[in-house]
Design an enzyme around this catalytic site. Structure first.
Site, PDB file in Angstrom:
ATOM      1  N   HIS A 308       5.804  15.171  19.062  1.00 54.52           N
ATOM      2  CA  HIS A 308       6.608  15.854  18.050  1.00 54.52           C
ATOM      3  C   HIS A 308       5.766  16.106  16.813  1.00 54.52           C
ATOM      4  O   HIS A 308       4.952  15.270  16.436  1.00 54.52           O
ATOM      5  CB  HIS A 308       7.851  15.022  17.673  1.00 54.52           C
ATOM      6  CG  HIS A 308       8.920  15.826  17.013  1.00 54.52           C
ATOM      7  ND1 HIS A 308       8.892  16.119  15.672  1.00 54.52           N
ATOM      8  CD2 HIS A 308      10.013  16.440  17.521  1.00 54.52           C
ATOM      9  CE1 HIS A 308       9.945  16.859  15.380  1.00 54.52           C
ATOM     10  NE2 HIS A 308      10.641  17.080  16.480  1.00 54.52           N
ATOM     11  N   ASP A 367      14.145  16.809  23.359  1.00 58.90           N
ATOM     12  CA  ASP A 367      14.277  17.908  24.326  1.00 58.90           C
ATOM     13  C   ASP A 367      14.071  17.446  25.757  1.00 58.90           C
ATOM     14  O   ASP A 367      14.609  18.037  26.684  1.00 58.90           O
ATOM     15  CB  ASP A 367      13.276  19.019  23.991  1.00 58.90           C
ATOM     16  CG  ASP A 367      13.682  19.743  22.733  1.00 58.90           C
ATOM     17  OD1 ASP A 367      14.803  20.242  22.699  1.00 58.90           O
ATOM     18  OD2 ASP A 367      12.894  19.768  21.784  1.00 58.90           O
TER      19      ASP A 367
END
Ligand code: CMC
Length: 432
Positions: A308, A367
């Protein structure tokens, strides 16, 4: 108000300017840089706005280093554990958690507003049968601007309130309708006897010849997925909504601009990429060679759903959604999709143990799990981003409201470093 300043000096001219330092409740302080243009005749350059705060906001806060996400001050894990998506909507829009009476009133208003005008439903018939559902969301949300003229004065607080409620109430209906349209299934009207998320699930999955198959664990997983995506500071789509709104455009057009921005694979499309990757791997036995490919510096392949940009130690949303994902997978019977989930769980195990991923702090992100959850719920991959859009619509409209309610609303207008030709004379076409 901080009295600290930072001195910026132009070493060429020797001129200096004192720039005030502005501090929020949490997070890094920022340097107010308007004085630089005024005193030094220069603009600041910050492609992709990576170090620029464009606004003050009291809605959400991210601390990437420590894996913290707050909505109106409440940690996301507490909200996911104890709250519902609709209560989080109230919180984001109003700044405080509701009392029981306020929540009942909010829920009843949202239910009343969840129906789409029948003419708006007709919009869908204009789309090609295989249109991407995000194109329907952009079009139909933009089309809402043409339905509510009498309540579109953005400077009227009651109108703003109605606009916000309409967005929250109608987004699931629009998303579900686009899903049904894709599959050629009959439209399912919203039901008043179901809660917000049950109703959304029912509008997607109910069939005239059988009832919705989603059980309580599945509905809760969907609820958690929506909570986790409700707002995320000044990301690309939220900043787009604010920029569009700064021109005093109507809120439905602004939210449509947000949906369009979310559509890009670099923003809302990562969970879809996770499922594509799992299909590409195809079998647990292919994982080791895939992992080697991912580690190979000469190969651009990345493990989708890992790492991320902001959360460098862990993504607080991933910790929560991981549990919901595991609970849901445990309930699944060994159907066709099971190999894909086995691959996902094996990838998760490897990434949490393998030196390459551990050293680089590459954890599964939100996700990764949301892709698996949505897939396990039987939602086709091209509906993943529309579901993200449903979740984020409250963040967009809350941020739009916050911006309009600021006393000094100014149209957004970034500057540029011009690299084209200097002025030159027009040559008539015959002489070129
Ligand atoms: N798979 C393999 N290696 C990776 C990955 C990955 N997914 N992500 C980063 N790395 C490696 C990268 O090769 C680099 O290695 P080295 O130091 O040896 O050169 C190191 O980790 C640091 O990478 P980076 O590119 O500097 O990290 P970044 O912060 O710029 O990238 C990212 C963050 C999310 C773009 C990236 O991790 C990535 O591409 N992940 C896969 C796509 C994905 O899941 N995106 C969704 C993110 S969550 C969105 C949201 O908040 O909703």
């Amino acid at each position: 108000m901080s009295t600290e300043t930072v001195t910026i000096t132009d070493n060429t001219s020797g001129k200096s300017v004192e720039c005030p330092v502005r501090k929020g409740t949490l997070g890094q302080p920022v340097i107010e840089c308007q004085g630089i243009a005024k005193e030094l005749g220069m603009f600041t350059y910050d492609p992709a706005f990576v170090t620029t705060a464009s606004t003050e906001s009291a809605i959400s806060y991210i601390d990437g280093e420590n894996g913290i996400l707050l909505h109106r001050g409440y940690p996301i894990d507490q909200l996911a554990e104890n709250s519902t998506y609709l209560e989080v909507c109230y919180l984001l829009l109003n700044g405080e958690l509701p009392t029981q009476t306020e929540m009942a009133d909010f829920e009843s208003k949202i239910k009343r507003l969840s129906l789409l005008h029948e003419s708006l439903i007709n919009f869908f018939n204009g789309f090609k049968r295989d249109a991407h559902p995000m194109s329907m969301l952009v079009g139909v949300m933009g089309g809402m601007s043409s339905f509510y003229h009498e309540e579109l004065d953005i400077y009227n607080p009651e109108h703003r309130e109605m606009c916000a409620m309409r967005v929250v109430a109608k987004m699931p209906t629009i998303a579900a309708k686009s899903f049904r349209y894709l599959l050629g299934r009959p439209y399912v009207y919203p039901r008043h006897d179901l809660n917000y998320v049950e109703n959304f699930a029912n509008m997607m999955f109910d069939l005239p010849n059988r009832e919705s198959t989603l059980n309580a664990t599945a509905v809760r997983a969907l609820d958690i997925m929506l909570i986790l995506h409700a707002d995320h500071e000044q990301n690309a789509s939220t900043s787009t909504v604010r920029l569009a709104g700064s021109s005093q455009a109507n809120p439905y057009a602004c939210v449509a601009a947000g949906i369009a921005t979310l559509w890009g694979p670099a923003h809302g499309g990562a969970n879809e990429a996770v499922i594509k990757m799992l299909h590409e791997i195809g079998d647990v036995k292919n994982i080791p060679s895939y992992i080697e490919k991912v580690k190979d510096k000469e190969n651009p392949t990345r493990l989708m759903g890992f790492g991320h940009r902001v959360y460098k130690n862990f993504d607080p949303r991933a910790t929560i959604i991981r549990k919901a994902c595991h609970d849901l997978l445990e309930q699944l019977d060994a159907g066709d999709q099971q190999p894909m989930f086995q691959i996902a769980m094996e990838l998760e195990r490897i990434a949490l143990e393998d030196e390459y991923f551990v050293d680089r702090k590459l954890y599964p992100n939100v996700d990764f799990y949301s892709g698996i959850i949505l897939s396990a719920l039987g939602i086709p991959t091209n509906m993943f981003t529309p579901l993200f859009a449903v979740a984020r619509s409250v963040g967009w409209i809350a941020q739009w409201k916050e911006m309009i309610e600021e006393p000094s609303l100014k149209i957004g207008r970034p500057r540029q470093v011009y690299t084209g030709y200097a002025a030159r004379d027009y040559t008539p076409i015959a002489q070129r």
